[in-house]
Structure formats: structure tokens, C-alpha cells
Design a protein around this motif. Structure first.
Motif, PDB file in Angstrom:
ATOM      1  N   GLY B  69       1.619  -4.648  14.649  1.00 28.56           N
ATOM      2  CA  GLY B  69       0.922  -5.917  14.402  1.00 28.56           C
ATOM      3  C   GLY B  69       0.020  -5.866  13.196  1.00 28.56           C
ATOM      4  N   GLY B  70      -0.052  -4.738  12.559  1.00 22.07           N
ATOM      5  CA  GLY B  70      -0.829  -4.633  11.326  1.00 22.07           C
ATOM      6  C   GLY B  70      -0.013  -5.111  10.133  1.00 22.07           C
ATOM      7  N   PHE B  71      -0.497  -4.805   8.942  1.00 18.85           N
ATOM      8  CA  PHE B  71       0.191  -5.263   7.735  1.00 18.85           C
ATOM      9  C   PHE B  71       0.447  -4.057   6.845  1.00 18.85           C
ATOM     10  CE2 PHE B  71       1.230  -7.590   3.964  1.00 18.85           C
ATOM     11  CZ  PHE B  71       1.661  -8.837   4.411  1.00 18.85           C
ATOM     12  N   ALA B  72       1.713  -3.925   6.400  1.00 20.16           N
ATOM     13  CA  ALA B  72       2.076  -2.783   5.558  1.00 20.16           C
ATOM     14  C   ALA B  72       2.306  -3.254   4.132  1.00 20.16           C
ATOM     15  CB  ALA B  72       3.334  -2.122   6.092  1.00 20.16           C
ATOM     16  N   ILE B  73       1.776  -2.498   3.202  1.00 24.98           N
ATOM     17  CA  ILE B  73       1.854  -2.862   1.778  1.00 24.98           C
ATOM     18  C   ILE B  73       2.508  -1.698   1.038  1.00 24.98           C
ATOM     19  CG2 ILE B  73       0.546  -3.463  -0.294  1.00 24.98           C
ATOM     20  CD1 ILE B  73      -1.731  -4.369   1.674  1.00 24.98           C
ATOM     21  N   GLY B  74       3.731  -1.909   0.555  1.00 22.17           N
ATOM     22  CA  GLY B  74       4.458  -0.860  -0.159  1.00 22.17           C
ATOM     23  C   GLY B  74       3.832  -0.555  -1.504  1.00 22.17           C
ATOM     24  N   ALA B  75       4.188   0.578  -2.068  1.00 19.22           N
ATOM     25  CA  ALA B  75       3.538   1.065  -3.287  1.00 19.22           C
ATOM     26  C   ALA B  75       3.764   0.154  -4.486  1.00 19.22           C
ATOM     27  CB  ALA B  75       4.041   2.467  -3.619  1.00 19.22           C
ATOM     28  N   ASN B 109      -0.905 -10.003 -11.414  1.00 16.92           N
ATOM     29  CA  ASN B 109       0.544 -10.248 -11.444  1.00 16.92           C
ATOM     30  C   ASN B 109       1.324  -8.946 -11.523  1.00 16.92           C
ATOM     31  OD1 ASN B 109       0.427 -13.011 -11.289  1.00 16.92           O
ATOM     32  ND2 ASN B 109       0.475 -13.323 -13.509  1.00 16.92           N
ATOM     33  N   ARG B 110       0.813  -7.982 -12.240  1.00 18.68           N
ATOM     34  CA  ARG B 110       1.522  -6.716 -12.407  1.00 18.68           C
ATOM     35  C   ARG B 110       0.902  -5.599 -11.574  1.00 18.68           C
ATOM     36  NH1 ARG B 110       6.311  -6.567 -13.535  1.00 18.68           N
ATOM     37  NH2 ARG B 110       6.145  -4.424 -14.273  1.00 18.68           N
ATOM     38  N   GLY B 111      -0.396  -5.617 -11.479  1.00 18.03           N
ATOM     39  CA  GLY B 111      -1.097  -4.506 -10.838  1.00 18.03           C
ATOM     40  C   GLY B 111      -0.765  -4.414  -9.355  1.00 18.03           C
ATOM     41  N   THR B 112      -0.702  -3.184  -8.867  1.00 14.36           N
ATOM     42  CA  THR B 112      -0.362  -2.975  -7.456  1.00 14.36           C
ATOM     43  C   THR B 112      -1.588  -2.484  -6.685  1.00 14.36           C
ATOM     44  OG1 THR B 112       0.232  -0.660  -7.848  1.00 14.36           O
ATOM     45  CG2 THR B 112       1.996  -2.306  -8.087  1.00 14.36           C
ATOM     46  N   VAL B 113      -1.540  -2.699  -5.382  1.00 20.68           N
ATOM     47  CA  VAL B 113      -2.613  -2.225  -4.517  1.00 20.68           C
ATOM     48  C   VAL B 113      -2.644  -0.692  -4.548  1.00 20.68           C
ATOM     49  CG1 VAL B 113      -3.466  -2.162  -2.148  1.00 20.68           C
ATOM     50  CG2 VAL B 113      -2.389  -4.253  -3.042  1.00 20.68           C
ATOM     51  N   ALA B 114      -1.445  -0.089  -4.430  1.00 23.49           N
ATOM     52  CA  ALA B 114      -1.396   1.374  -4.396  1.00 23.49           C
ATOM     53  C   ALA B 114      -1.902   1.964  -5.709  1.00 23.49           C
ATOM     54  CB  ALA B 114       0.033   1.841  -4.123  1.00 23.49           C
ATOM     55  N   ALA B 170       2.925   5.996  -0.598  1.00 24.42           N
ATOM     56  CA  ALA B 170       4.092   5.146  -0.368  1.00 24.42           C
ATOM     57  C   ALA B 170       3.726   3.800   0.240  1.00 24.42           C
ATOM     58  CB  ALA B 170       5.090   5.862   0.543  1.00 24.42           C
ATOM     59  N   GLU B 171       2.684   3.793   1.057  1.00 23.10           N
ATOM     60  CA  GLU B 171       2.385   2.555   1.780  1.00 23.10           C
ATOM     61  C   GLU B 171       0.930   2.529   2.220  1.00 23.10           C
ATOM     62  OE1 GLU B 171       5.552   0.564   4.366  1.00 23.10           O
ATOM     63  OE2 GLU B 171       4.213   1.488   5.850  1.00 23.10           O
ATOM     64  N   ILE B 172       0.358   1.327   2.185  1.00 27.29           N
ATOM     65  CA  ILE B 172      -0.995   1.127   2.699  1.00 27.29           C
ATOM     66  C   ILE B 172      -0.832   0.389   4.026  1.00 27.29           C
ATOM     67  CG2 ILE B 172      -3.209  -0.032   2.326  1.00 27.29           C
ATOM     68  CD1 ILE B 172      -1.122   0.686  -0.674  1.00 27.29           C
ATOM     69  N   ARG B 173      -1.413   0.925   5.064  1.00 27.75           N
ATOM     70  CA  ARG B 173      -1.235   0.325   6.397  1.00 27.75           C
ATOM     71  C   ARG B 173      -2.556  -0.233   6.908  1.00 27.75           C
ATOM     72  NH1 ARG B 173       2.678   5.337   8.284  1.00 27.75           N
ATOM     73  NH2 ARG B 173       4.421   4.639   6.991  1.00 27.75           N
ATOM     74  N   LEU B 174      -2.596  -1.551   6.992  1.00 24.46           N
ATOM     75  CA  LEU B 174      -3.808  -2.205   7.502  1.00 24.46           C
ATOM     76  C   LEU B 174      -3.612  -2.456   8.987  1.00 24.46           C
ATOM     77  CD1 LEU B 174      -4.320  -4.868   4.658  1.00 24.46           C
ATOM     78  CD2 LEU B 174      -5.034  -2.471   4.712  1.00 24.46           C
ATOM     79  N   PRO B 175      -4.550  -2.019   9.823  1.00 25.97           N
ATOM     80  CA  PRO B 175      -4.403  -2.249  11.265  1.00 25.97           C
ATOM     81  C   PRO B 175      -4.489  -3.738  11.590  1.00 25.97           C
ATOM     82  CG  PRO B 175      -6.277  -0.790  10.772  1.00 25.97           C
ATOM     83  CD  PRO B 175      -5.806  -1.336   9.494  1.00 25.97           C
TER      84      PRO B 175
END
Lengths: 861, 294
Positions: B69-75, B109-114, B170-175
């Protein structure tokens, strides 16, 4: 010679009655279209085959002796064609040196600035070697391989320590580090000394730099067969640059062609001669190949001319009723390591001194201006030069006088502003104020604000529940004047030896009737093409679209000063109008030859926007060949916002014969196209003294110096806890005389106000105490972004200058002159503080410190 | 401002990326959005031998609700993709509220969270966000099982994280967002879009007895990494929310942070600002009274 409509000295209209002429503001200029759609041709778009690209090896030390330069490894690096050191260049290239003929009490010491240092470096970034390689990547790779051995020397990090006894000397011939000193006194001291009110204020304007979207650069190529140097540069001053290159290279100026392609903003830094430019030219000559240098943003921040870095300490005295009794001020200008070419380091101290008395009656004035050498990058011009220091200091002093006399800020200004009936007025700063209604400008700005509404908002913010302690509003105002389009007499007085101080125009009508105009004041995006086209179109009565304007190429444009110091419309425009007047005489002579009449029997007339020559042999006329309405005639197409702005109808009415559709006595008329054909055909015999063809040249030295004037008011919000300051609203009421192009004027004002907000709140080129440059990127040097600049409301008044034919007053700088003062005063007003000294920019941290010293404001005001 | 020479690789699978990292380690830099790496290359602040471009690795572009139920954000997920995703705003209101404050839209637009997290500028908003959300960071390395790092163990020093030279974030996982949690985000920068001089992401819940629970305060810009304000959290935990309590928490922040002096601001001013933004963000969270998020 006078241009008729300007002879009619109309009473200036009140600011609050002035409205925009519909359709003018939104006019997008044809010059801008290709630039905005990516079809401009800028310096970097010049790509000679086989060009060598330069990278510069720069000193990491602010002051050091060069022990040794070992370039062997760099010379062997891939793609490298040459590495040149200072020692190798010294024999063939003369140093950059700005001469001055300092008059009166002024004293000046020139400096020798070697384009590539051989023995000593005096600022971080000073060039010690030049690498020429197949591309800039390779040049940068190789420049890292140049091994320089330095012996670091003691550093003078700021102007105050520079003039302290025993300070390290930046130059051997300047033991006190003072490169320029001037002292002026005007009026009698008695009243100043006896006056009951005495106020003081010290303000430091940060070291700033013009930040054009396109940085600087040059492309040089040398034709060995002809001994000519072709030099493209992103410059504001092609002829001055050519003269500077000629001096340094020892080549006659006639063998150098300097051309400016589209230039993406100038703002002042691009009017100085860069050591990189001299080096590029020298390498092109030496290597016989095209050489290209495109300055990147880091180089620009470190080594494109900085400006200001001025501290003014001032004291004013006033009578009990708030009338100024006198002003005493001293400026200390940190000009860096060398006196730059062409203006020299006296620029800021001289112009700050001119500006300090402002638009006020100042019966006594004493001023000392100092330019001091330090181990920083040299300063040069940036929009407004030292002039913003005037309002920054004087406006605060005037507000303080008001508080001491129990007057509100508006009333104390009203009492001291010069009235129209007192003009012309010789200011103690040395300018002669010519025209305008300073109190009406202030009134116009306040009316547009509206001031009462702002005061009410400020009051509410002060009383606001809970938030009252935190969010405050302040109102700042700034009244000022600006000498523009300065003529030869001014530069003679200033002693600046390398500014010709005149401008020129060549007008040519081709056999087919098309008109070409060549003008010595190039454009950096201000819309000069459009404005000159308009002047020529209206002046000659030809469609503006048929006029081709050519700027910025010494191979074709006539000699002149170039674009700086708000001079293009005054001086370049004056040259265009002067050439147009000569052209009309030539057209009359051709027509007279055609009709076999005396030139006095014909006359140049514009009808329905079309120029032509008519027979007047039934009448005796005066002023042969000189049209009395030409510059005001309607253009052939579209609305014709007259220069005098009352429109074509009234301008035409100024000339009886032209107003009547078939008015002239002679019924025969020759249109310009017909005259153009006649002037170029061998079949029309011309009397002795009449030249064939239609080409005229006019050099123009403005007969007087038009002085623009304006009042700015700003409403600023300050968060006392974070120290954040935001300009909420901004009004400019300005008078630059007859407006040629409202869109261009408004654009100039808005851009310059934005830069002024930057100077007040954001921008600062920083060096640490050790002389290290710390503003390496645009994350360190903060320019205002779109969120930092509010909508800027502009009110125009148009009072022609009585000193020039056109009455046009320059306006390229006025926004940045008035804005720092208005914004700073608004912040101080919001906080309710009167600090004895202020260091700009007002960063949030400084504002928090000021807020801590604040008093509780009067909640009722 | 031209980069030094480098070799370029653009693999299209995570395994190839990991293999390249295993081979070149310290000599390689990963390129995602390039919003920090690009300027650093141009200024020659970094001169890696290899650039490994992630942009062809489709698997890293995934984002969405995860099994828990969390949110996953790929690299490779760009900041702007999250900003424009209505589902993200519902699922993660605090992070969504912070997104518009991150630099400027062209950068988002280009920058990533990772990329932002691994670059680990101490003022970058995501540092505070992951701390306030108890996020977990999924890290991959060739020849090793995937591992997860808790947000509070992620930042190890200035511009340094738990992601080592051979690692891929690889991924940021938000609960999952807790029902009824309140949140506030505040930052102060000299200009909108600049790195904040001080910023904070905070959240807390109010239990049946009207007391603050599960308080998280993630600070940015006031130290050499993003940090949790544990002292301030403890001031709040178990106490009834209100202006006085928030002022006490802000004062605690002033005591616990260790900001740096730099060209933009002094340490003392940053400390002061940290107190101001924390007080504001807590008040903002408390004013959400009655709103049921999540």
C-alpha cells in the motif's frame, strides 16, 4: 538646423494624464522576431573552418610572482596547435592601458595590464598562458597540463585595507594604492555648518556584474596576404574595440575590421577591451589561422568586467523646515587590479559624484571620489555605473531630513525637488538639468500606485493580528536624474581619452528607392534597428519596411562611440536625423536639377507619409530643402505615434503648407523613388557642386546633454523572521523626452528595474579576505528570476530636451539607477529602522539583523 | 566548461548496469536526469572515466502503489512525473506538497528522485521527505542480494550516502500514508527554486486523547546531511499540539542542529531559520484539523 515640431515647446503634460497610445506597447519589433525564434546569428554561430579554440590558463592566486611556466606537456596534448605564455607575447603585444587627461584637482595613475601576465599576477583568474586547440574540449584538457610555478605574495583584499598605511602595493607606481582621486566643492559652507538638521548615511553597493544571456567572445582571423585582421566580437563598441586592438597589436586601425553579430545583451561589460580579445587577435596574427574564444559562464563570472563595489559615506544638513542646506560625501571605489580600457577606473567615482545631488536644490556640495586598486578583477561599466549610488544615499538622507523636520517622505521631497521653472539648473554635480517636471513625476508615480492605498495596506500589515510582528510592508521612493547621450564636452571634462563621444550615420538611397542606414551605435537586443528605421522612415517619408538598418561593423558603419551610457537614441539617433536632413537637401538639389530651378525654388514635403520634393517657384520660401515637419510626419503604414507623441495631425499642423493636401504652389512633385532614379542615371546633368548618387554622412556631437528624470515607488513586503523581502508592486514615472518606440522604452525600463532589484536584494560578486573569488556560478551569484520581479507599472511624461534638435533623452539605464534606492528605502521603511550604515545586497540574514534593531512603527501612519 | 574525456555506456538492463559498476566502481558515474552530474562534469568538479547512462533501463522507470500500500519510485522516475500524478498526490500528500519547491520545472522534468538522493546535497528536499516518511531505499549490487536501507541510515556525510561505488539505488519505497496524519512542508530560499537555506518536512498524528504521536521532522539545509530533529520530535511526542508546544519544539531544533557557514548564510542564521520553518510547518500541519488524508 532644427526639426520643427520640437521647436514647439509644449507644456509638459501631467503624468497622470499620460496614457499609452493603443497598439504601441504590444508592437513586437521585427528585430526581435528572428532572435526569439532561434534565427539570430550570435558569436558562437560564427564557425570558420579550421578555427582554433582558445582556453586560458588562469592564476589561482590573487597576487603572485610567476616563477616559471612549463607548457611542454600541454603542447604535446592531442589537438593542441599552440600554447603561448606571457613572456612569449610580451614582445609583440602592448599592455592594455587606459590614459586619462585628469583636469583640476583630479589625479590619475594608469596601469599596464598585460593580456597574458609574464611576471606578476594581480587577481584570481589573471591569464598566464593561452592554449589554442582543435576544439574547446581539447583546449581545456591541455590547459590543465600547463605547469605554472607561483610565488604567492601578500594580498590587498578590499578598498579599506588598500588605503591603510603600510598596505601591500598592488602597483609599484601607486604607493597608496589610489589610482584616481577627485575633489569638488560648490557653494558656500556656512549654511551647511549652521543648519539645525544634520543626517548621515553610509551605503556600500556590492560588486556586481552585468549578466547578459550571451557571455562575451571573439572570433579572429588574419589575412596574411593583405595584412588585415577580421575580428568578430560580442561587443557594444566596435570602433572603440578596434582602436584598442590597434593600440595593443601595433596594427593600424584601418587594417582591422571589428564586427558585432547579434549580441545577446550587453549591459556594460561588453564595452571594455578584454585581455582575451587581445590574446585572440595576437594568436590569429601569429598563427595565421582563425581563432575562436567563447566565454563560458564561469569565465564570465570570474573575469567579465565587474562593477560598482563602491562605498559612499555622506552627510547632509537641512534647515528646520526640511530644505537641504548642503551635502558632503566621499566615495571609495574598489576598482580591482587594473584600470580598464576605454573608460579607466575614474568611472565610478566620477559618476557617483555627479549623481549624488540628484534632482534637488543643494546649495553646498563637497565631494571626494577615490578609485583604489585591490587584488580583484578590474571593474568596468555596468548599466548605471556609479549613478545608482546617488539615489541610494541621497534618497535615504532626504527621508531622514524629513523625519527630523517632522515631514512625511513626500512632503520633504516636494520641498526640495527642483521645479520646472528653475530649469535649466546647473547641479553642483556638474550636470545641467535641462527639462522635465520632477515634482509631477513623483506625483504621477504616487498617483498610479496609488500611494494612499499603499499606506492603508502598510497600516493594516502593521496592525494585523498575530502576523503584525512578522509581516511588514514598506514604501520606498526614489527621485533621480540621469545625464544621457553625453557629448564630447562631458568626456573632455572627465578626461576620458579613449571615448570619441560622438556618433555617426550614413544614409544611402539606392537607385530603386530603398534606403540604407548605417549607424555607429549597435544593438544588443534593445531594438535599435526598429527605432532607427522609424526615425529614418518618418524623417524621409519612406515606409519603415523599406529602410534597412546596418549596425556594428566597422567595415561599413561610420565611426562612433557605440552603445553605452544611454546614448544610442540621443547620439546615434541624432546622427540619423542629421543625416536625414542632409539627405533632404540632396534630394532637393536633384529635383532642382531636374526642373532646372534654383535649389531655393524647391522644397521637401511629406504628404500622407510619403516624402517628395515640390516646386515652390511661385513662392519665396525659406530654409531651402529643410522640411519643417519631417521627423514628425506620419509613417506610410499603421498608426504613427509621433516622437512628440501628440500624433501626426498636430505635428502636420505645425506646417501650414504641408497640412493642405495640394497646398504647395507648384503642382509638380517628384517622389523619392523618382529622385533616386534620377540621382543615379547619367542622363540628368547636375550642376557643379551637386554630387551624383544619394549618400550622406553625418557625424553628431550632441549640442547639449539631455537629462532624463524619473520617480520610482516600490511596495515591499518583509518577513521579519526569515528576513525575506519581496517587491510586491513597482511604479515608474519617467520622462525621456519624445519616445521613439514605447515598446523599446518599456522593455528597457522593466529590464533595468529588475537588475536594480537584483542589486538591492540579491547580487554580489564575492571575494574572501584572501582574495579568492567565490561567485563561481549562478548558484552563488543570484540574479533576479521571474518570481523576484513584480509587474512594473510605467507612466510616461514627454518633455523634450531643449538642448538637442530631437529633444530625445536617453533612457537605457534609468531603471537600475532608481530601483536599488526605492527597494532599499522600502525595506528600511517596513522595518522602521535608520541604520547608520548599510551593506547591500539586503540578504535575508542582513534583514533579520536590521529587524532586531527595529523600533515599533507608528501603527497609525 | 567542457567535460574531460570519458567513456560512455548505455546498458538496457539492471544486470548490465550492476556488472559495469562491479567492473568500474569508483571510476564510473551513473547518469539518470543529469541535473547535478551534467554541471559537475562541465565544471570538471568530477571527471569519471565512465558514464553509465541509465536511461535505457526501462525497469527503472516504474512507479506506483506497492504491495504493502505504499508508493514505489524507480530510479529513473522524474520529479515531474510524480508532480503530475494525481494518484501520487492522494497517496503521498507530504511529498506531493514538497515537489513544486524542488528547483524549477525544467529541472524536475529531467531530474530524478533517486539522483537527488544519491547526490545528497544537504539542502535537497527529498532528504527531509524520506526522513519524515520513514522511507526505505532499495539498493542493488552485482553478486549480492538486494538490500534495503532505512532513511535515517541513508545519509552518511556531506554528499555521501549508503550507496557505494558499486551500488545502484534502484527504488525509493514510501510506506503507506497513515490515516489522519497531518503534515507540513516549509522551506526558505533566497529565490524560489534555489536550494533552501533551511527546510523541513514534518508529520504527526493526533491520538484519541488529543496528543501528538508518530512525530517525524526531517530537516534540510542545516547540516552536512538532511537530519531528523529528534530532540524536537521528543518535545512533541505525547503532548497536546498547540502554539506553545510548537514554539518549544522549534527552540529544541535550534539546539540540536549543527548548520554550516557558507557563502549564502551563516550558521547562526541557518539555525534561526530552522526554528522559524519548523514552527511554521508544525502550525501548518496542525491547521489541517478535520482533514482526513490518506
Amino acid at each position: 538646423m532644427r526639426f520643427a515640431a520640437y521647436d514647439v515647446r509644449r507644456a509638459p503634460r501631467h503624468a497622470n494624464q499620460v496614457k499609452h497610445v493603443p497598439g504601441m506597447s504590444e508592437a513586437s519589433t521585427p528585430e526581435h522576431r528572428p532572435l526569439l525564434t532561434g534565427r539570430g546569428r550570435y558569436l558562437d554561430d560564427i564557425r570558420p573552418a579550421d578555427a582554433l579554440h582558445l582556453a586560458f590558463v588562469r592564476s589561482p592566486w590573487p597576487h603572485a610572482r610567476i616563477r616559471n611556466v612549463d607548457a611542454d606537456r600541454a603542447r604535446r596534448a592531442p589537438g593542441v596547435a599552440a600554447v603561448v605564455t606571457g613572456a612569449e607575447l610580451a614582445g609583440t603585444v602592448a599592455p592594455i592601458r587606459a590614459e586619462m587627461e585628469a583636469g583640476g584637482s583630479a589625479r590619475y595613475r594608469a596601469t599596464d595590464w598585460h593580456p597574458v601576465a609574464a611576471r606578476t599576477v594581480r587577481y584570481v583568474g589573471e591569464i598566464v598562458a593561452v592554449v589554442a586547440a582543435r576544439d574547446r574540449y581539447m583546449a581545456e584538457d591541455a590547459s590543465a597540463l600547463v605547469d605554472v610555478e607561483y610565488e604567492p605574495l601578500p594580498v590587498v583584499g578590499d578598498a579599506v585595507s588598500a588605503i591603510r598605511g603600510g598596505a601591500t602595493q598592488v602597483h609599484e607606481h601607486a604607493p597608496d594604492n589610489v589610482l584616481f582621486r577627485t575633489e569638488w566643492t560648490s557653494g558656500k559652507k556656512d549654511r551647511f555648518e549652521q543648519a539645525p538638521i544634520r543626517v548621515r548615511f553610509t551605503c556600500r553597493h556590492p560588486r556586481v556584474s552585468g549578466m547578459p544571456m550571451e557571455a562575451c567572445g571573439a572570433v579572429a582571423s588574419y589575412d596574411r596576404a593583405n595584412g588585415t585582421l577580421d575580428f568578430s566580437s560580442s561587443t557594444q563598441v566596435p570602433h572603440i574595440l578596434r582602436d584598442g586592438l590597434a593600440r595593443c597589436l601595433g596594427i593600424s586601425a584601418g587594417r582591422i575590421r571589428v564586427a558585432a553579430p547579434n549580441v545577446g545583451g550587453g549591459f556594460g561589460p561588453k564595452m571594455q577591451l578584454f585581455p582575451e580579445e587581445v590574446a585572440a587577435a595576437a594568436l590569429a596574427v601569429r598563427l595565421g589561422r582563425a581563432v575562436k574564444w567563447v566565454q563560458d559562464r564561469m569565465e564570465h563570472l570570474q573575469a567579465a568586467f565587474h562593477s560598482r563595489d563602491v562605498t559612499v559615506e555622506a552627510e547632509a544638513a537641512a534647515e528646520a523646515d526640511g530644505r537641504i542646506a548642503g551635502l558632503r560625501a566621499q566615495s571609495l571605489c574598489d576598482v580591482g587590479a587594473y584600470s580598464s580600457f576605454p573608460l579607466g577606473c575614474s568611472l565610478d567615482p566620477q559618476t557617483a559624484g555627479v549623481a549624488l545631488p540628484g534632482p534637488y536644490r543643494v546649495p553646498y556640495y563637497h565631494y571626494i571620489g577615490l578609485a583604489v586598486a585591490t587584488h580583484k578583477f578590474p571593474t568596468g561599466a555596468y548599466r548605471g555605473v556609479g549613478v545608482p549610488l546617488g539615489p541610494l544615499v541621497t534618497e535615504e538622507l532626504v527621508s531622514r531630513i524629513g523625519r527630523a523636520a517632522g515631514l512625511d517622505p513626500v512632503e520633504v521631497r516636494r520641498r526640495n525637488l527642483l521645479r520646472p521653472d528653475e530649469l535649466p539648473h546647473e547641479s553642483p554635480g556638474g550636470s545641467v538639468y535641462d527639462s522635465g517636471d520632477y515634482p509631477a513625476l513623483l506625483q504621477g508615480a504616487l498617483g498610479r500606485a496609488p500611494y494612499d492605498g499603499w499606506r492603508e495596506e502598510r497600516r493594516k500589515a502593521r496592525c494585523g493580528a498575530g502576523n503584525g510582528a512578522r509581516r511588514r510592508l514598506g514604501i520606498g521612493m526614489s527621485c533621480f536624474v540621469e545625464a544621457t547621450g553625453m557629448n564630447r564636452a562631458v568626456y573632455r571634462k572627465r578626461g576620458m581619452a579613449h571615448v570619441p563621444a560622438f556618433d555617426s550615420a550614413v544614409l544611402r538611397i539606392e537607385p530603386g528607392g530603398g534606403v540604407e542606414a548605417f549607424v555607429s551605435t549597435p544593438s544588443q537586443g534593445q531594438g535599435h534597428h526598429e527605432s532607427f528605421r522609424r526615425l529614418v522612415g518618418r524623417g524621409l517619408g519612406v515606409p519603415e519596411e523599406s529602410v534597412r538598418v546596418v549596425l556594428g561593423d566597422t567595415a561599413v558603419t561610420p565611426y562612433g562611440s557605440g552603445t553605452f551610457a544611454s546614448r544610442s537614441m540621443v547620439s546615434g539617433g541624432g546622427a540619423v536625423l542629421s543625416a536625414a536632413a542632409k539627405m533632404k537637401e540632396r534630394l532637393c538639389a536633384v529635383a532642382a536639377a531636374r526642373w532646372e530651378l534654383d535649389a531655393r525654388q524647391v522644397r521637401f514635403i511629406i504628404r500622407d507619409g510619403a516624402g517628395g520634393v515640390e516646386r515652390t517657384d511661385a513662392h519665396a520660401t525659406t530654409g531651402a530643402g529643410i522640411d519643417r515637419m519631417a521627423t514628425h510626419g506620419p509613417s506610410a503604414k499603421g498608426p504613427a505615434p509621433a516622437l512628440g507623441s501628440e500624433g501626426a495631425a498636430s505635428a502636420s499642423a505645425g506646417d501650414g503648407s504641408a497640412a493642405s493636401p495640394r497646398g504647395a504652389a507648384g503642382t509638380e512633385r517628384l517622389e523619392i523613388a523618382e529622385l533616386a532614379h534620377l540621382a543615379h542615371t547619367p542622363f540628368l546633368p547636375l550642376p557643379a557642386g551637386v554630387e551624383p548618387g544619394l549618400e550622406v554622412h553625418a557625424a553628431y556631437d550632441p549640442p547639449g546633454v539631455p537629462v532624463s528624470c524619473a520617480a520610482h515607488v516600490a511596495l515591499v513586503e518583509v518577513d521579519r523572521l526569515t528576513g525575506g523581502a519581496r517587491v510586491l508592486r513597482y511604479v515608474v514615472a519617467e520622462d525621456c523626452g519624445p519616445i521613439v518606440n514605447v515598446a523599446a522604452v518599456d522593455g528597457q525600463i522593466r529590464g533595468a528595474v529588475a537588475q536594480g532589484i537584483g542589486c538591492a536584494l540579491l547580487e554580489s560578486v564575492d571575494y574572501d579576505e584572501g582574495g579568492q573569488h567565490r561567485s563561481a556560478t549562478l548558484m552563488d551569484y543570484l540574479v533576479p528570476a521571474v518570481g523576484d520581479v513584480p509587474d512594473i507599472d510605467i507612466v510616461h511624461m514627454e518633455t523634450p530636451s531643449p538642448f538637442t534638435e530631437s529633444g530625445i533623452k536617453g533612457m537605457g539605464e534609468s531603471g537600475i539607477i532608481g530601483a536599488p534606492a526605492a527597494v532599499v528605502n522600502a525595506v528600511l521603511d517596513a522595518l522602521g529602522v535608520s541604520p547608520s550604515g548599510l551593506v547591500l545586497p539586503l540578504t535575508p540574514e542582513r534583514i533579520v539583523a536590521l529587524a532586531a534593531a527595529g523600533r515599533d512603527p507608528d501603527p497609525t501612519s | 566548461m567542457k567535460p574531460a574525456p570519458f567513456a560512455y555506456r548505455d546498458p538496457d538492463s539492471v544486470d548490465e548496469v550492476l556488472a559495469l559498476l562491479a567492473e568500474h566502481g569508483d571510476d564510473a558515474k551513473l547518469l539518470a536526469g543529469g541535473q547535478s552530474l551534467g554541471p559537475m562534469l562541465n565544471m570538471r568538479v568530477v571527471s569519471p572515466e565512465f558514464i553509465v547512462d541509465l536511461n535505457r533501463v526501462k525497469a527503472l522507470s516504474r512507479r506506483g502503489t506497492s504491495a504493502d500500500g505504499g508508493f514505489a519510485i524507480g530510479a529513473l522516475v522524474r520529479q515531474a512525473e510524480l508532480e503530475d500524478d494525481p494518484a501520487f498526490a492522494v497517496a503521498q500528500p507530504l511529498a506531493a506538497a514538497a515537489l513544486p519547491w524542488i528547483a524549477h520545472r525544467p529541472i524536475r522534468n529531467r531530474g530524478t528522485v533517486a539522483g537527488s538522493l544519491v547526490h545528497a546535497d544537504p539542502a535537497a528536499e527529498w532528504g527531509g521527505i524520506i526522513l519524515a516518511l520513514d522511507a526505505r531505499l532499495a539498493i542493488r549490487r552485482a553478486g549480492a542480494p538486494p538490500r534495503e536501507v532505512e532513511a535515517e541510515n541513508f545519509f552518511t556525510g556531506i554528499l555521501e550516502t549508503a550507496v557505494e561505488a558499486e551500488d545502484l539505488l534502484a527504488e525509493i519505497r514510501l510506506p503507506p500514508w497513515p490515516d489522519g496524519a497531518r503534515w507540513g512542508f516549509r522551506e526558505f530560499a533566497r529565490r524560489r527554486g534555489d536550494f533552501a537555506l533551511a527546510g523541513v518536512a514534518c508529520r504527526f498524528e493526533v491520538d484519541g486523547a488529543g496528543r501528538c504521536r508518530s512525530v517525524r521532522i526531517g530537516l534540510v539545509g542545516v547540516g552536512d546531511t538532511a537530519v531528523r530533529a529528534r530532540l524536537a520530535e521528543s518535545v512533541l511526542e505525547g503532548e497536546p499540539p498547540g502554539a506553545e508546544l510548537f514554539a518549544a519544539a522549534a527552540a529544541a531544533v535550534g539546539k540540536e542542529v549543527e548548520p554550516l557557514d557558507d557563502g549564502h548564510a551563516s550558521a547562526a542564521y541557518r539555525r534561526h531559520l530552522a526554528e522559524v520553518v519548523v514552527a511554521d510547518a508544525l502550525a501548518e500541519a496542525w491547521e489541517q484539523d478535520g482533514r482526513d488524508e490518506g
